[in-house]
Motif scaffolding. Structure first.
Motif, short mmCIF file in Angstrom:
data_model
loop_
_atom_site.label_atom_id
_atom_site.label_comp_id
_atom_site.label_asym_id
_atom_site.label_seq_id
_atom_site.Cartn_x
_atom_site.Cartn_y
_atom_site.Cartn_z
N ILE A 44 1.45 -5.28 6.98
CA ILE A 44 1.29 -6.14 8.16
C ILE A 44 1.17 -7.60 7.74
CG2 ILE A 44 -0.14 -6.66 10.17
CD1 ILE A 44 -1.01 -3.70 10.13
N VAL A 45 0.31 -7.88 6.77
CA VAL A 45 0.13 -9.27 6.33
C VAL A 45 1.41 -9.78 5.67
CG1 VAL A 45 -1.22 -10.81 4.85
CG2 VAL A 45 -2.36 -8.94 6.06
N GLY A 46 2.10 -8.90 4.93
CA GLY A 46 3.37 -9.28 4.33
C GLY A 46 4.40 -9.66 5.38
N CYS A 47 4.45 -8.91 6.48
CA CYS A 47 5.36 -9.26 7.59
C CYS A 47 5.07 -10.66 8.10
CB CYS A 47 5.20 -8.25 8.73
SG CYS A 47 6.16 -6.74 8.53
N MET A 92 0.00 -3.10 -3.91
CA MET A 92 0.65 -3.84 -2.82
C MET A 92 2.14 -4.03 -3.04
SD MET A 92 -2.29 -6.77 -2.35
CE MET A 92 -1.47 -7.58 -0.98
N VAL A 93 2.64 -3.69 -4.21
CA VAL A 93 4.03 -3.97 -4.55
C VAL A 93 5.00 -3.23 -3.63
CG1 VAL A 93 5.82 -3.68 -6.31
CG2 VAL A 93 3.57 -4.55 -6.96
N GLU A 94 4.77 -1.94 -3.44
CA GLU A 94 5.70 -1.13 -2.64
C GLU A 94 5.78 -1.65 -1.20
OE1 GLU A 94 6.12 3.49 -1.16
OE2 GLU A 94 5.23 3.09 -3.13
N ALA A 95 4.67 -2.10 -0.64
CA ALA A 95 4.68 -2.63 0.72
C ALA A 95 5.59 -3.85 0.83
CB ALA A 95 3.26 -2.99 1.16
N VAL A 96 5.48 -4.77 -0.12
CA VAL A 96 6.30 -5.99 -0.08
C VAL A 96 7.75 -5.66 -0.36
CG1 VAL A 96 6.66 -8.27 -1.09
CG2 VAL A 96 4.34 -7.45 -0.68
N GLN A 97 8.00 -4.75 -1.32
CA GLN A 97 9.38 -4.35 -1.60
C GLN A 97 10.06 -3.78 -0.36
OE1 GLN A 97 8.56 -1.66 -4.89
NE2 GLN A 97 9.65 -2.99 -6.33
#
Length: 227
Positions: A44-47, A92-97
């Protein structure tokens, strides 16, 4: 959130983030749920961060299943790297990827906080340092991922490392931060760094841990509490 925070600091007001942070704070939340909640909050924060930090451009045309031509859009900048701070940044890497339209290289930074001084010590760095006058290896945008920004010293060190590498712009994404640590990180390179976090607490304790905080995320993820 304090009204006088620098404009480069963004604390999420998303209701789902706030609710998930409350779940993540609980001492009864186990490793599996800790991993899941960090992934969901980071998504969510990455979005929010990437909606602000990326833009689109036309890269060609294609044809839809109904044989209509359409313009293909890609994101810019296209040369992006993800930089997790070990250990907990790996969560957190997979979420941003999953958010990025194109694959991004992952460069790891290993740092730990020295217990007596609370200062960061770098023990691993796999950035591809380039030869003089050759910046081809340097990303146009580096995305630092680290769940916790407490005193801010580790984030400051990471920003300085990436700045020395030559990256022109940094987005830092975290799950929870302390207000003082966020301010400290924002002062390192105001024109080059944007900081996005899921929540913010007011202070740290004598050990440099955020109050009430989330505890040591690395220990919670990897079951190394008490090591």
């Amino acid at each position: 959130m304090a009204t006088d925070m620098p404009s480069s600091i963004h604390v999420s007001s998303h209701p789902c983030v706030r609710a998930k942070l409350s779940q993540l704070r609980s001492s009864s939340t186990g490793a599996a749920d800790t991993k899941r909640l960090i992934h969901e909050i980071a998504t969510i924060v990455g979005c929010e961060a990437l909606a602000h930090g990326l833009s689109t451009q036309a890269v060609g045309t294609d044809v839809s299943p109904l044989d209509y031509e359409y313009t293909v859009e890609g994101t810019t900048p296209s040369h992006v790297s993800i930089v997790p701070i070990l250990r907990s940044g790996l969560s957190m890497v997979e979420a941003v990827q999953s958010l990025l339209a194109m694959p991004a290289v992952v460069h790891h930074l290993g740092m730990y906080r020295e217990k007596s001084t609370l200062q960061p010590v770098e023990y691993y760095n796999n950035l591809p340092y380039h030869k003089p006058n050759d910046a081809s290896q340097v990303s146009e945008l580096a995305i630092i991922v680290d769940p916790i920004i407490a005193t801010g010293s580790t984030m400051c060190a990471a920003i300085e490392t990436l700045r020395d590498w030559g990256v022109p712009r940094i987005i830092a994404i975290g799950v929870l931060a302390c207000e003082g640590g966020l301010r400290k990180a924002a002062e390192v390179w105001p024109e080059g760094v944007e900081l996005w976090v899921g929540g913010m607490d007011a202070e740290t304790d004598a050990r440099g841990m955020i109050k009430p905080g989330l505890g040591d995320i690395g220990d919670r993820l990897y079951l190394t509490v008490g090591k």
